[in-house]
Design a protein around this motif. Structure first.
Motif, mmCIF file in Angstrom:
data_model
loop_
_atom_site.group_PDB
_atom_site.id
_atom_site.type_symbol
_atom_site.label_atom_id
_atom_site.label_comp_id
_atom_site.label_asym_id
_atom_site.label_seq_id
_atom_site.Cartn_x
_atom_site.Cartn_y
_atom_site.Cartn_z
ATOM 1 N N ARG A 125 0.815 -1.221 0.000
ATOM 2 C CA ARG A 125 0.000 0.000 0.000
ATOM 3 C C ARG A 125 0.842 1.262 0.000
ATOM 4 N NH1 ARG A 125 -0.271 2.220 5.066
ATOM 5 N NH2 ARG A 125 0.582 0.953 6.777
ATOM 6 N N CYS A 126 2.110 1.170 0.463
ATOM 7 C CA CYS A 126 2.986 2.340 0.485
ATOM 8 C C CYS A 126 3.935 2.402 -0.706
ATOM 9 C CB CYS A 126 3.804 2.355 1.769
ATOM 10 S SG CYS A 126 2.824 2.660 3.252
ATOM 11 N N LEU A 127 3.744 1.495 -1.686
ATOM 12 C CA LEU A 127 4.679 1.412 -2.820
ATOM 13 C C LEU A 127 4.010 1.860 -4.102
ATOM 14 C CD1 LEU A 127 6.418 -2.029 -2.151
ATOM 15 C CD2 LEU A 127 7.300 0.253 -1.627
ATOM 16 N N LYS A 128 4.812 2.466 -4.953
ATOM 17 C CA LYS A 128 4.415 2.813 -6.316
ATOM 18 C C LYS A 128 5.480 2.313 -7.274
ATOM 19 C CE LYS A 128 1.369 6.796 -5.694
ATOM 20 N NZ LYS A 128 0.237 6.152 -6.383
ATOM 21 N N LEU A 129 5.045 1.996 -8.492
ATOM 22 C CA LEU A 129 5.971 1.542 -9.536
ATOM 23 C C LEU A 129 6.216 2.701 -10.495
ATOM 24 C CD1 LEU A 129 7.545 -0.860 -10.760
ATOM 25 C CD2 LEU A 129 5.513 -1.359 -12.134
ATOM 26 N N GLU A 130 7.482 3.030 -10.682
ATOM 27 C CA GLU A 130 7.858 4.137 -11.569
ATOM 28 C C GLU A 130 8.532 3.580 -12.819
ATOM 29 O OE1 GLU A 130 10.425 8.337 -11.590
ATOM 30 O OE2 GLU A 130 10.692 6.861 -9.980
ATOM 31 N N LEU A 131 8.058 4.051 -13.940
ATOM 32 C CA LEU A 131 8.615 3.677 -15.241
ATOM 33 C C LEU A 131 9.259 4.903 -15.873
ATOM 34 C CD1 LEU A 131 8.937 1.843 -17.804
ATOM 35 C CD2 LEU A 131 6.653 2.649 -18.485
ATOM 36 N N GLN A 132 10.483 4.754 -16.333
ATOM 37 C CA GLN A 132 11.164 5.809 -17.082
ATOM 38 C C GLN A 132 11.607 5.249 -18.429
ATOM 39 O OE1 GLN A 132 14.340 7.673 -14.845
ATOM 40 N NE2 GLN A 132 12.902 8.905 -13.658
ATOM 41 N N TYR A 133 11.527 6.085 -19.457
ATOM 42 C CA TYR A 133 11.872 5.647 -20.812
ATOM 43 C C TYR A 133 12.369 6.848 -21.608
ATOM 44 C CZ TYR A 133 7.327 7.736 -21.848
ATOM 45 O OH TYR A 133 6.277 8.617 -21.949
ATOM 46 N N LYS A 134 13.115 6.540 -22.632
ATOM 47 C CA LYS A 134 13.551 7.561 -23.591
ATOM 48 C C LYS A 134 13.978 6.856 -24.872
ATOM 49 C CE LYS A 134 18.406 7.916 -22.135
ATOM 50 N NZ LYS A 134 19.475 8.840 -21.705
ATOM 51 N N SER A 135 13.780 7.546 -25.980
ATOM 52 C CA SER A 135 14.217 7.018 -27.266
ATOM 53 C C SER A 135 15.630 7.513 -27.546
ATOM 54 C CB SER A 135 13.262 7.458 -28.381
ATOM 55 O OG SER A 135 13.407 8.843 -28.646
ATOM 56 N N LYS A 136 16.182 7.027 -28.632
ATOM 57 C CA LYS A 136 17.542 7.443 -28.990
ATOM 58 C C LYS A 136 17.595 8.906 -29.430
ATOM 59 C CE LYS A 136 16.785 5.514 -33.580
ATOM 60 N NZ LYS A 136 17.238 4.505 -34.557
ATOM 61 N N PHE A 137 16.419 9.511 -29.631
ATOM 62 C CA PHE A 137 16.369 10.914 -30.019
ATOM 63 C C PHE A 137 16.110 11.832 -28.831
ATOM 64 C CE2 PHE A 137 14.787 8.367 -33.625
ATOM 65 C CZ PHE A 137 15.750 8.684 -34.572
ATOM 66 N N ASP A 138 15.874 11.262 -27.633
ATOM 67 C CA ASP A 138 15.579 12.043 -26.430
ATOM 68 C C ASP A 138 16.828 12.187 -25.574
ATOM 69 O OD1 ASP A 138 12.907 12.172 -27.217
ATOM 70 O OD2 ASP A 138 12.432 10.278 -26.177
ATOM 71 N N LYS A 139 16.974 13.348 -24.976
ATOM 72 C CA LYS A 139 18.099 13.579 -24.074
ATOM 73 C C LYS A 139 17.747 13.212 -22.636
ATOM 74 C CE LYS A 139 20.137 17.329 -26.803
ATOM 75 N NZ LYS A 139 20.573 18.760 -26.802
ATOM 76 N N ASP A 140 16.511 13.479 -22.219
ATOM 77 C CA ASP A 140 16.096 13.251 -20.838
ATOM 78 C C ASP A 140 15.099 12.101 -20.766
ATOM 79 O OD1 ASP A 140 17.637 15.470 -20.053
ATOM 80 O OD2 ASP A 140 15.975 16.838 -20.521
ATOM 81 N N TRP A 141 15.041 11.498 -19.576
ATOM 82 C CA TRP A 141 14.109 10.426 -19.319
ATOM 83 C C TRP A 141 12.695 10.971 -19.158
ATOM 84 C CZ3 TRP A 141 15.339 5.339 -19.556
ATOM 85 C CH2 TRP A 141 16.687 4.989 -19.482
ATOM 86 N N GLN A 142 11.724 10.243 -19.700
ATOM 87 C CA GLN A 142 10.318 10.513 -19.457
ATOM 88 C C GLN A 142 9.839 9.571 -18.342
ATOM 89 O OE1 GLN A 142 8.915 13.023 -21.227
ATOM 90 N NE2 GLN A 142 10.897 13.260 -22.259
ATOM 91 N N SER A 143 9.019 10.073 -17.415
ATOM 92 C CA SER A 143 8.647 9.292 -16.235
ATOM 93 C C SER A 143 7.136 9.106 -16.155
ATOM 94 C CB SER A 143 9.135 9.989 -14.964
ATOM 95 O OG SER A 143 8.865 9.208 -13.826
ATOM 96 N N ARG A 144 6.748 7.907 -15.668
ATOM 97 C CA ARG A 144 5.336 7.591 -15.451
ATOM 98 C C ARG A 144 5.254 6.734 -14.197
ATOM 99 N NH1 ARG A 144 0.501 7.290 -14.855
ATOM 100 N NH2 ARG A 144 -1.075 6.745 -16.397
ATOM 101 N N THR A 145 4.386 7.118 -13.253
ATOM 102 C CA THR A 145 4.260 6.430 -11.966
ATOM 103 C C THR A 145 2.830 5.962 -11.768
ATOM 104 O OG1 THR A 145 5.993 7.839 -11.036
ATOM 105 C CG2 THR A 145 4.643 6.610 -9.496
ATOM 106 N N SER A 146 2.701 4.749 -11.227
ATOM 107 C CA SER A 146 1.381 4.196 -10.969
ATOM 108 C C SER A 146 1.447 3.300 -9.730
ATOM 109 C CB SER A 146 0.901 3.392 -12.177
ATOM 110 O OG SER A 146 -0.388 2.876 -11.952
#
Length: 353
Positions: A125-146
């Motif tokens: 109940r106190c945990l969340k899963l965070e996903l980060q991704y980026k393509s070869k054309f991106d400099k920074d990571w994109q983040s999504r949490t659920s």
């Protein structure tokens, strides 16, 4: 004053192990301190010595021990334990740092990616899963949490290669007094639902494809150029040096029927030419004879009959040469002989005897 000045770092690794560290060289530059702890809430407390010390240049700077309960009390003393420098009581559950996600799976459907992992044994109940991704054309990571333990995201381009990484986050300040996150799970590389070793492989494969296509195009252009040059060369060769006809095809009967015997071939050819000429000219003679008969019919019936008799006799003897000569020979008061026949000629008629 040390009890207020000492700063410690407390980490509860997945509620399995406790790690407590302090700045030994700054706080105790001339003394190696000792550490003790207890999860016992009763009185008197039973203190346990540190089983594993963490060192900094030979000085004790931390302690690692097993988590045994939700309430923890710690004490830092001098080397022989006679004097206490620092003590603190805390809730070990407020310092939990979760482990990495286990058994991470990726599910692709069109442009949507869903990432999930196994649920930890401890309450989630106190945990969340965070996903980060980026393509070869991106400099920074994109983040999504659920919420643990699945997260999804849309808008992925199937033509691009993406790097993915996931971790678990401990909610603060509701569950933790410190915002502790797990370490990142190993980074993976995906393209249109296919797992790759790295996105560099995609770049290399694209570059290799470009190289192969360029080579094929160059080869095709070279072949086309050679064909054009060959056609032009053949035309030039024919105009400068015409081809010499092969007598084998022109004089096929010489080689096929007579095996190259020229004398035999020329004799037969001359005979055939004479026969052909005679056969061709004979109708003209008949026509000429018929026209002469029509011209002379009114003038002299007797002469016409003798002339017709002479032609018919020649025809009966199957001698086309005689008939031809009789037809074409000019009229004169002469007697000529040919092939056993005598021909009497005067101004009006000629008779074959």
């Amino acid at each position: 004053g040390w009890k207020d000045a000492i700063s410690t770092t407390i980490i509860n690794f997945n509620n399995e192990k406790m790690q407590i560290t302090w700045a030994a060289r700054e706080l105790f530059p001339s003394e190696n301190v000792s550490f003790s702890y207890t999860f016992d809430e009763g009185k008197p407390k039973v203190w346990k010595p540190c089983p594993i010390y963490l060192l900094d240049q030979g000085y004790n700077s931390g302690c690692l021990f097993k988590t045994e309960g939700p309430t923890l009390a710690i004490s830092i003393r001098n080397s022989n334990g006679s004097e206490e420098f620092f003590s603190k009581k805390l809730k070990s559950d407020f310092y939990i740092k979760p482990n990495r996600p286990e058994n991470v799976t990726f599910f692709w459907k069109e442009d949507t990616v869903t990432v999930s992992c196994n649920k930890p044994e401890r309450p989630v109940r106190c945990l969340k899963l965070e996903l980060q991704y980026k393509s070869k054309f991106d400099k920074d990571w994109q983040s999504r949490t659920s919420k643990c333990c699945s997260v999804g995201e849309q808008g992925f381009d199937p033509r691009k290669c993406y790097s993915f990484r996931v971790r678990l986050k401990r909610l603060a300040p509701y569950c933790n007094v410190v915002n502790y996150n797990s370490d990142w799970e190993a980074e993976t590389f995906w393209m249109n639902g296919t797992l790759l070793d790295s996105c560099d492989d995609d770049i290399k494969s694209q570059s290799n494809t470009v190289i192969v296509l360029s080579c094929l195009l160059a080869v095709l252009l070279m072949i086309l150029t050679l064909l054009i040059l060959l056609c032009k060369w053949q035309r030039l060769q024919k105009s400068v040096m015409p081809a010499i006809p092969d007598p084998k095809y022109i004089f096929a009967d010489l080689f096929n029927d007579h095996n190259g015997n020229f004398q035999e071939w020329i004799d037969k050819t001359e005979h055939a030419m004479i026969q052909t000429k005679l056969e061709y000219e004979e109708p003209e003679c008949i026509i000429e004879a018929e026209s002469q008969r029509e011209d002379e019919k009114n003038s002299d019936k007797q002469g016409s009959q003798e002339k017709i008799y002479s032609f018919s006799r020649a025809a009966e003897n199957n001698d086309p040469k005689a008939a031809q000569i009789a037809c074409l020979m000019p009229t004169s008061n002469t007697i000529a002989s040919f092939a056993g026949f005598q021909i009497l000629m005067n101004d009006d008629m000629y008779v074959m005897l």
